[in-house]
Design a protein around this motif. Structure first.
Motif, PDB file in Angstrom:
ATOM      1  N   UNK A 108       0.798  -1.224   0.000  1.00  0.00           N
ATOM      2  CA  UNK A 108       0.000   0.000   0.000  1.00  0.00           C
ATOM      3  C   UNK A 108       0.834   1.278   0.000  1.00  0.00           C
ATOM      4  N   UNK A 109       1.636   1.466   1.045  1.00  0.00           N
ATOM      5  CA  UNK A 109       2.347   2.727   1.233  1.00  0.00           C
ATOM      6  C   UNK A 109       3.191   3.146   0.030  1.00  0.00           C
ATOM      7  N   UNK A 110       3.970   2.256  -0.577  1.00  0.00           N
ATOM      8  CA  UNK A 110       4.799   2.694  -1.711  1.00  0.00           C
ATOM      9  C   UNK A 110       3.985   3.105  -2.938  1.00  0.00           C
ATOM     10  N   UNK A 111       2.715   2.710  -2.983  1.00  0.00           N
ATOM     11  CA  UNK A 111       1.901   2.961  -4.170  1.00  0.00           C
ATOM     12  C   UNK A 111       0.788   3.985  -3.905  1.00  0.00           C
ATOM     13  N   UNK A 112       0.790   4.553  -2.713  1.00  0.00           N
ATOM     14  CA  UNK A 112      -0.221   5.549  -2.378  1.00  0.00           C
ATOM     15  C   UNK A 112      -1.633   4.996  -2.336  1.00  0.00           C
ATOM     16  N   UNK A 113      -1.773   3.723  -1.988  1.00  0.00           N
ATOM     17  CA  UNK A 113      -3.084   3.074  -1.944  1.00  0.00           C
ATOM     18  C   UNK A 113      -3.460   2.712  -0.511  1.00  0.00           C
ATOM     19  N   UNK A 114      -4.694   2.305  -0.343  1.00  0.00           N
ATOM     20  CA  UNK A 114      -5.198   1.913   0.984  1.00  0.00           C
ATOM     21  C   UNK A 114      -6.124   0.706   0.806  1.00  0.00           C
ATOM     22  N   UNK A 115      -5.545  -0.402   0.402  1.00  0.00           N
ATOM     23  CA  UNK A 115      -6.368  -1.573   0.089  1.00  0.00           C
ATOM     24  C   UNK A 115      -6.747  -2.375   1.333  1.00  0.00           C
ATOM     25  N   UNK A 116      -5.902  -2.376   2.363  1.00  0.00           N
ATOM     26  CA  UNK A 116      -6.240  -3.093   3.599  1.00  0.00           C
ATOM     27  C   UNK A 116      -6.804  -2.086   4.591  1.00  0.00           C
ATOM     28  N   UNK A 117      -8.097  -2.224   4.896  1.00  0.00           N
ATOM     29  CA  UNK A 117      -8.808  -1.262   5.733  1.00  0.00           C
ATOM     30  C   UNK A 117      -9.067  -1.864   7.112  1.00  0.00           C
ATOM     31  N   UNK A 118      -8.815  -1.074   8.151  1.00  0.00           N
ATOM     32  CA  UNK A 118      -9.152  -1.486   9.511  1.00  0.00           C
ATOM     33  C   UNK A 118     -10.593  -1.112   9.814  1.00  0.00           C
ATOM     34  N   UNK A 119     -11.377  -2.087  10.257  1.00  0.00           N
ATOM     35  CA  UNK A 119     -12.750  -1.836  10.695  1.00  0.00           C
ATOM     36  C   UNK A 119     -12.733  -1.976  12.215  1.00  0.00           C
ATOM     37  N   UNK A 120     -12.681  -0.853  12.889  1.00  0.00           N
ATOM     38  CA  UNK A 120     -12.447  -0.860  14.334  1.00  0.00           C
ATOM     39  C   UNK A 120     -13.448  -1.723  15.091  1.00  0.00           C
ATOM     40  N   UNK A 121     -12.903  -2.556  15.947  1.00  0.00           N
ATOM     41  CA  UNK A 121     -13.732  -3.436  16.754  1.00  0.00           C
ATOM     42  C   UNK A 121     -14.172  -4.697  16.052  1.00  0.00           C
ATOM     43  N   UNK A 122     -13.838  -4.813  14.752  1.00  0.00           N
ATOM     44  CA  UNK A 122     -14.293  -5.984  13.992  1.00  0.00           C
ATOM     45  C   UNK A 122     -13.161  -6.715  13.277  1.00  0.00           C
ATOM     46  N   UNK A 123     -12.220  -5.996  12.694  1.00  0.00           N
ATOM     47  CA  UNK A 123     -11.138  -6.681  11.998  1.00  0.00           C
ATOM     48  C   UNK A 123     -10.646  -5.901  10.800  1.00  0.00           C
ATOM     49  N   UNK A 124     -10.423  -6.600   9.679  1.00  0.00           N
ATOM     50  CA  UNK A 124      -9.859  -5.984   8.491  1.00  0.00           C
ATOM     51  C   UNK A 124     -10.614  -6.465   7.255  1.00  0.00           C
ATOM     52  N   UNK A 125     -10.581  -5.643   6.220  1.00  0.00           N
ATOM     53  CA  UNK A 125     -11.146  -6.067   4.942  1.00  0.00           C
ATOM     54  C   UNK A 125     -10.276  -5.524   3.814  1.00  0.00           C
ATOM     55  N   UNK A 126     -10.301  -6.245   2.709  1.00  0.00           N
ATOM     56  CA  UNK A 126      -9.610  -5.794   1.513  1.00  0.00           C
ATOM     57  C   UNK A 126     -10.581  -4.965   0.695  1.00  0.00           C
ATOM     58  N   UNK A 127     -10.280  -3.686   0.535  1.00  0.00           N
ATOM     59  CA  UNK A 127     -11.135  -2.767  -0.204  1.00  0.00           C
ATOM     60  C   UNK A 127     -10.664  -2.755  -1.657  1.00  0.00           C
ATOM     61  N   UNK A 128     -11.315  -3.570  -2.501  1.00  0.00           N
ATOM     62  CA  UNK A 128     -10.855  -3.671  -3.879  1.00  0.00           C
ATOM     63  C   UNK A 128     -11.123  -2.402  -4.683  1.00  0.00           C
ATOM     64  N   UNK A 129     -11.993  -1.509  -4.176  1.00  0.00           N
ATOM     65  CA  UNK A 129     -12.230  -0.267  -4.899  1.00  0.00           C
ATOM     66  C   UNK A 129     -11.073   0.710  -4.749  1.00  0.00           C
ATOM     67  N   UNK A 130     -10.234   0.488  -3.717  1.00  0.00           N
ATOM     68  CA  UNK A 130      -9.058   1.325  -3.525  1.00  0.00           C
ATOM     69  C   UNK A 130      -7.751   0.554  -3.688  1.00  0.00           C
ATOM     70  N   UNK A 131      -7.871  -0.666  -4.219  1.00  0.00           N
ATOM     71  CA  UNK A 131      -6.681  -1.479  -4.379  1.00  0.00           C
ATOM     72  C   UNK A 131      -5.875  -1.033  -5.583  1.00  0.00           C
TER      73      UNK A 131
END
Length: 231
Positions: free
Chosen positions: A208-231
């Motif tokens: 993510x960081x080297x490419x200016x993307x945010x594909x792995x999203x933290x969902x507080x209190x629940x876990x993580x999801x892969x956001x393919x719209x921002x991948x």
């Protein structure tokens, strides 16, 4: 999102299953009769079908048989109040992939669904002699054990790869730390879920960081999801 078709005529059970699956991040479509189940299920738009046996118009055995005859290969998890080996065998013979007897816990139901969806994803990909998962320009080759963005390969460790694969197999779905731990680590691992946070952070630094993307999203209190719209 991962869409599940729930076919159940008992409104109490149907509501409980729907609420439980939606809490796990699934999108749920519900119907209470067999004919509607065939119509909906044959569209091929679902990751899995949760199918009760005792239904109006068509029972679950007939529904499953018709879906398979129509060429629908969506995984089917059959539910029944009966606890007899002949009923289980009949369900599997008509094309069901798995079987649960009522009463069942939502924890067990979701575990069975995750396993069915994983197997289905791998089978479909393997039919083309490849198992390449994609989200935007992010890709992961499960057979070659490589991943990258676009034409650029990204070097990750074996454990980082395992965590990324779990996320990419169910894009859009929120996965708890416990789920990721259970699927990405060996059963012999006895540590806590904080290790998941460590590897999520390591992955973000690489994909993510080297490419200016945010594909792995933290969902507080629940876990993580892969956001393919921002991948």
């Amino acid at each position: 999102m991962v869409d599940i078709l729930v076919v159940e005529d008992d409104p109490v059970i149907a509501a409980a299953v729907r609420d439980g699956l939606e809490a796990e991040g699934y999108t749920v479509t519900h119907t209470a009769d067999g004919l509607s189940a065939v119509e909906l299920g044959s569209t091929g738009g679902f990751a899995a079908i949760v199918l009760d046996v005792m239904l109006p118009s068509l029972n679950g055995f007939a529904v499953c048989a018709r879906l398979r005859a129509l060429g629908t290969d969506t995984p089917v998890l059959m539910l029944t109040a009966r606890d007899e080996e002949l009923d289980e065998a009949r369900g599997l013979d008509t094309g069901a992939d798995d079987y649960l007897t009522k009463p069942f816990s939502l924890v067990v139901l979701t575990a069975h669904l995750r396993a069915l969806i994983r197997r289905s994803t791998r089978t479909v990909a393997g039919a083309d002699q490849q198992d390449v998962l994609r989200a935007g320009d992010l890709w992961l080759d499960a057979q070659g054990r490589t991943c990258g963005r676009g034409d650029e390969r990204i070097d990750v460790t074996g454990q980082e790869f395992a965590v990324l694969e779990v996320l990419m197999r169910e894009p859009g779905r929120v996965l708890s730390k416990e789920t990721i731990l259970g699927e990405a680590w060996d059963m012999a691992y006895r540590g806590g879920t904080s290790i998941v946070e460590v590897y999520i952070s390591l992955l973000r630094r690489k994909i993510d960081h080297p490419y200016g993307t945010r594909s792995i999203v933290t969902v507080r209190g629940h876990g993580y999801r892969l956001d393919d719209s921002h991948a």
